[in-house]
Structure formats: structure tokens, C-alpha cells
Design a protein around this motif. Structure first.
Motif, PDB file in Angstrom:
ATOM      1  N   UNK A 145      39.783  40.355  34.902  1.00 43.06           N
ATOM      2  CA  UNK A 145      40.588  40.020  36.076  1.00 43.06           C
ATOM      3  C   UNK A 145      40.363  41.040  37.181  1.00 43.06           C
ATOM      4  N   UNK A 146      40.431  40.561  38.411  1.00 40.73           N
ATOM      5  CA  UNK A 146      40.342  41.412  39.591  1.00 40.73           C
ATOM      6  C   UNK A 146      41.732  41.610  40.173  1.00 40.73           C
ATOM      7  N   UNK A 147      42.120  42.860  40.340  1.00 43.49           N
ATOM      8  CA  UNK A 147      43.410  43.186  40.950  1.00 43.49           C
ATOM      9  C   UNK A 147      43.169  43.696  42.367  1.00 43.49           C
ATOM     10  N   UNK A 148      43.744  43.008  43.350  1.00 48.45           N
ATOM     11  CA  UNK A 148      43.689  43.452  44.741  1.00 48.45           C
ATOM     12  C   UNK A 148      45.042  44.038  45.098  1.00 48.45           C
ATOM     13  N   UNK A 207      27.994  42.295  34.335  1.00 52.45           N
ATOM     14  CA  UNK A 207      26.827  42.948  33.744  1.00 52.45           C
ATOM     15  C   UNK A 207      26.757  44.438  34.093  1.00 52.45           C
ATOM     16  N   UNK A 208      27.816  45.000  34.654  1.00 55.15           N
ATOM     17  CA  UNK A 208      27.808  46.404  35.050  1.00 55.15           C
ATOM     18  C   UNK A 208      28.531  47.259  34.021  1.00 55.15           C
ATOM     19  N   UNK A 209      27.994  48.437  33.715  1.00 54.10           N
ATOM     20  CA  UNK A 209      28.642  49.327  32.745  1.00 54.10           C
ATOM     21  C   UNK A 209      29.922  49.918  33.315  1.00 54.10           C
ATOM     22  N   UNK A 210      30.816  50.278  32.437  1.00 58.96           N
ATOM     23  CA  UNK A 210      32.099  50.846  32.851  1.00 58.96           C
ATOM     24  C   UNK A 210      32.068  52.373  32.722  1.00 58.96           C
ATOM     25  N   UNK A 211      32.528  53.093  33.759  1.00 58.53           N
ATOM     26  CA  UNK A 211      33.062  52.592  35.027  1.00 58.53           C
ATOM     27  C   UNK A 211      31.982  52.520  36.108  1.00 58.53           C
ATOM     28  N   UNK A 212      32.038  51.480  36.898  1.00 57.64           N
ATOM     29  CA  UNK A 212      31.111  51.295  38.017  1.00 57.64           C
ATOM     30  C   UNK A 212      31.886  51.262  39.330  1.00 57.64           C
ATOM     31  N   UNK A 213      31.301  51.869  40.348  1.00 56.81           N
ATOM     32  CA  UNK A 213      31.760  51.734  41.729  1.00 56.81           C
ATOM     33  C   UNK A 213      30.748  50.859  42.445  1.00 56.81           C
ATOM     34  N   UNK A 214      31.187  49.701  42.920  1.00 59.51           N
ATOM     35  CA  UNK A 214      30.318  48.712  43.547  1.00 59.51           C
ATOM     36  C   UNK A 214      30.611  48.673  45.041  1.00 59.51           C
ATOM     37  N   UNK A 215      29.623  48.953  45.864  1.00 59.88           N
ATOM     38  CA  UNK A 215      29.839  49.161  47.302  1.00 59.88           C
ATOM     39  C   UNK A 215      28.972  48.206  48.119  1.00 59.88           C
ATOM     40  N   UNK A 216      29.590  47.539  49.089  1.00 58.14           N
ATOM     41  CA  UNK A 216      28.867  46.700  50.036  1.00 58.14           C
ATOM     42  C   UNK A 216      29.007  47.241  51.452  1.00 58.14           C
ATOM     43  N   UNK A 217      28.656  46.423  52.432  1.00 57.91           N
ATOM     44  CA  UNK A 217      28.748  46.796  53.843  1.00 57.91           C
ATOM     45  C   UNK A 217      30.061  46.281  54.442  1.00 57.91           C
ATOM     46  N   UNK A 218      30.416  46.844  55.585  1.00 50.72           N
ATOM     47  CA  UNK A 218      31.685  46.480  56.211  1.00 50.72           C
ATOM     48  C   UNK A 218      31.519  46.336  57.719  1.00 50.72           C
ATOM     49  N   UNK A 219      31.954  45.201  58.255  1.00 46.98           N
ATOM     50  CA  UNK A 219      32.036  45.035  59.708  1.00 46.98           C
ATOM     51  C   UNK A 219      33.194  45.862  60.251  1.00 46.98           C
ATOM     52  N   UNK A 220      32.974  46.507  61.382  1.00 41.92           N
ATOM     53  CA  UNK A 220      34.035  47.241  62.071  1.00 41.92           C
ATOM     54  C   UNK A 220      34.279  46.562  63.415  1.00 41.92           C
ATOM     55  N   UNK A 263      35.357  46.795  51.392  1.00 39.45           N
ATOM     56  CA  UNK A 263      33.941  46.595  51.088  1.00 39.45           C
ATOM     57  C   UNK A 263      33.510  47.298  49.805  1.00 39.45           C
ATOM     58  N   UNK A 264      34.450  47.774  48.988  1.00 36.40           N
ATOM     59  CA  UNK A 264      34.046  48.320  47.687  1.00 36.40           C
ATOM     60  C   UNK A 264      35.093  48.019  46.624  1.00 36.40           C
ATOM     61  N   UNK A 265      34.605  47.974  45.370  1.00 34.69           N
ATOM     62  CA  UNK A 265      35.416  47.627  44.210  1.00 34.69           C
ATOM     63  C   UNK A 265      34.980  48.523  43.053  1.00 34.69           C
ATOM     64  N   UNK A 266      35.828  48.655  42.052  1.00 32.01           N
ATOM     65  CA  UNK A 266      35.478  49.544  40.949  1.00 32.01           C
ATOM     66  C   UNK A 266      36.270  49.183  39.695  1.00 32.01           C
ATOM     67  N   UNK A 267      35.760  49.640  38.548  1.00 28.74           N
ATOM     68  CA  UNK A 267      36.504  49.459  37.306  1.00 28.74           C
ATOM     69  C   UNK A 267      37.794  50.276  37.370  1.00 28.74           C
ATOM     70  N   UNK A 268      38.887  49.652  37.007  1.00 29.72           N
ATOM     71  CA  UNK A 268      40.179  50.338  37.016  1.00 29.72           C
ATOM     72  C   UNK A 268      40.142  51.597  36.161  1.00 29.72           C
ATOM     73  N   UNK A 269      39.342  51.568  35.095  1.00 31.76           N
ATOM     74  CA  UNK A 269      39.234  52.718  34.190  1.00 31.76           C
ATOM     75  C   UNK A 269      38.685  53.961  34.877  1.00 31.76           C
ATOM     76  N   UNK A 270      38.101  53.795  36.055  1.00 29.96           N
ATOM     77  CA  UNK A 270      37.589  54.958  36.778  1.00 29.96           C
ATOM     78  C   UNK A 270      38.701  55.957  37.077  1.00 29.96           C
ATOM     79  N   UNK A 271      39.920  55.447  37.272  1.00 26.48           N
ATOM     80  CA  UNK A 271      41.039  56.354  37.551  1.00 26.48           C
ATOM     81  C   UNK A 271      41.343  57.277  36.376  1.00 26.48           C
TER      82      UNK A 271
END
Length: 274
Positions: free
Chosen positions: A1-4, A106-119, A155-163
Motif C-alpha cells: 500500500x502507498x500512504x500519502x 521490484x525495488x529492494x527495501x529501503x529505496x528512495x525513488x526520485x523523479x522530476x518536479x515542475x515549479x 516528486x519522491x517516494x520511499x519505503x516507510x521502513x527507511x525511517x
């Protein structure tokens, strides 16, 4: 699940648009956690109206100690193994959340996944596209004008376990908590950059971030963080950055001697006349 998680306080102007921005993503495996800091305007009634209609919305309202505190409360409530943060006046590009969820399969835990962002500015004009392609600690602390850091959590998401590895958001930090988290996260996570536009960040006049930019405090805060995290680099990398900064400063003052501090110019004049 994705938590926003969306922290909010007295934002009746934006809260409905924010909630609908998540709904329009049509992401099934999702929860939207809204943490209100005890708003006194119509923010809470608006949240309640949406929560009564959409079961993926969870919310809580009580006075807090600021944005970091609100985000930490949301993290404590979250059920998802993937985490995203959405400020109340920001948004996503169409279809982003489903693509993010698919990538995390398919990403190992923990992963930080980063994209681009319009400003965007207040008038709806695109100011720039934030493309944080270089995301090692060494690259991020090289300087704000060398390698851009992720400017907005839309513009970025990550595994909650990273905390569990890097801790929560700093409650004492009310302005640069995002960058502080990123600089901790890149040292502990599998970091993946995707050259796609995912987030939309609005630099709105009157917000605390834009006010901080105008009064010059933002740059000072960023430089303080960079200085702090440079000390965590291996010594040879610290020396490499020191040498690069020294020669950059020399080049700057050679081109603009008028920018030298008066005390240094006085010493140079005294030396040249002796």
C-alpha cells in the motif's frame, strides 16, 4: 500500500484541490492521511465531507508543533509500506501514483525513488523543472548551484521502513526538514532516479517557504545543512570539496574584485604600497 501524508493548517483555499488531486490518480492500493494542526477556518469541515465519501481518506485534527510534527504523526498512522508526502498546495502529474507503486514491486527495501518536479509561480507560469539526477551525499553537498536536490516531496517516494534507519522528520526544523531528511536518506537507502516529471510545486507568495526565500534565510539554512552533512563525508571528499570551493572563490573575486570585503581590500592596498 502507498500512504500519502498531507500536513495542513488553515488551508481552506487548497484542501479540496489537494484531496481531489489524489482521488484523480485512481490508485487503488492507497490511503491518504491528512493531519490537521487544529485549523480555525473551514479546512476541517471540508476534510470531513470528503472523508465521509471516500474510505481511503483518514484524518486527524489537533494542535501540533509544526509541519514536521504533523508529518511524523501521519507516519505513525500509516499502514503503507511505501510513503509519499503531499503538501496541501502541490500536486501530481496524471497517473504517477500507479507507476510509482509498480516500480516499487521490484525495488529492494529501503529505496528512495526520485523523479522530476515542475515549479510554478503564483501566475501559473512554469519557472523551471527540478531534475535532481545526482543523488549521492557527495554530489548533494557539493553546492546548491552544482547538483540540484529534490525540491519538493511531491516528486519522491520511499519505503516507510527507511525511517527505521534514518529517523523521523526533525520537529525543531520548520523550513528545511525535507532536505535534512533527503541528506540522511541517501546515506541509507537504495537511491533510484527516474527522468520523468512526477510532481507539481507551486511557489505561492505569502507561504513560509517563499517568505524564507525573499528574506534570504532559505539560502542560509541550506548552507548550514550542507556544512553539517559535509562533515559526514570521508576526509578525502571533504578536502576535494574544500579545494573546489577555494578555487571557485578565487575565480569569483578575480572577476569581481569590488566584491572583496573592505578589510581584505585595505590589507591588499597596504601590502602593495609597502
Amino acid at each position: 500500500m502507498l500512504s500519502i501524508i498531507t500536513p495542513v493548517y488553515n488551508s481552506e483555499r487548497f484542501i479540496a484541490t489537494c484531496i481531489e488531486a489524489v482521488i484523480e490518480q485512481n490508485c487503488i492500493d492507497l490511503e491518504h492521511i491528512i493531519i490537521d494542526g487544529g485549523s480555525t477556518d473551514q479546512t476541517v469541515p471540508i476534510i470531513r465531507q470528503y472523508a465521509d465519501r471516500y474510505p481511503h481518506i483518514r484524518w486527524h485534527s489537533e494542535p501540533d508543533r509544526g509541519q514536521s510534527d504533523a508529518m511524523n504523526k501521519g507516519i505513525a498512522m500509516a499502514s503503507g509500506e511505501i510513503m509519499g508526502l503531499l503538501n496541501v498546495d502541490d500536486g501530481y502529474e496524471p497517473g504517477v501514483l500507479n507507476r510509482v507503486v509498480d516500480r516499487f514491486k521490484v525495488l529492494p527495501e529501503p529505496t528512495l525513488l526520485v523523479g522530476n518536479c515542475n515549479i510554478w509561480d503564483d501566475d501559473g507560469r512554469l519557472v523551471e523543472v527540478n531534475r535532481p539526477a545526482k543523488l549521492s551525499l557527495f554530489e548533494l553537498v557539493a553546492g546548491v548551484n552544482i547538483h540540484p536536490y529534490p525540491c519538493n516531496p511531491a516528486a519522491y517516494f520511499y519505503h516507510t521502513a527507511l525511517h527505521q534507519k534514518v529517523g523521523l522528520y526533525d520537529i525543531a526544523n520548520h523550513y528545511s526538514m525535507d532536505l535534512d531528511f533527503i541528506l540522511r536518506a541517501v546515506q541509507a537507502a537504495n537511491v533510484v532516479y527516474v527522468d520523468e516529471i512526477w510532481g507539481n510545486y507551486r511557489r505561492l507568495e505569502g507561504t513560509k517557504t517563499v517568505n524564507d526565500m525573499h528574506n534570504g534565510q532559505m539560502n542560509q539554512r541550506v548552507m548550514q545543512l550542507i556544512k553539517h552533512y559535509r562533515k559526514q563525508l570521508p576526509l578525502h571528499q571533504q578536502m576535494q570539496l574544500f579545494g573546489r570551493d577555494f578555487w571557485a572563490s578565487m575565480q569569483y573575486f578575480l572577476n569581481k574584485p569590488q566584491a572583496l570585503p573592505d578589510a581584505i581590500k585595505a590589507k591588499m592596498l597596504k601590502f602593495s604600497t609597502n
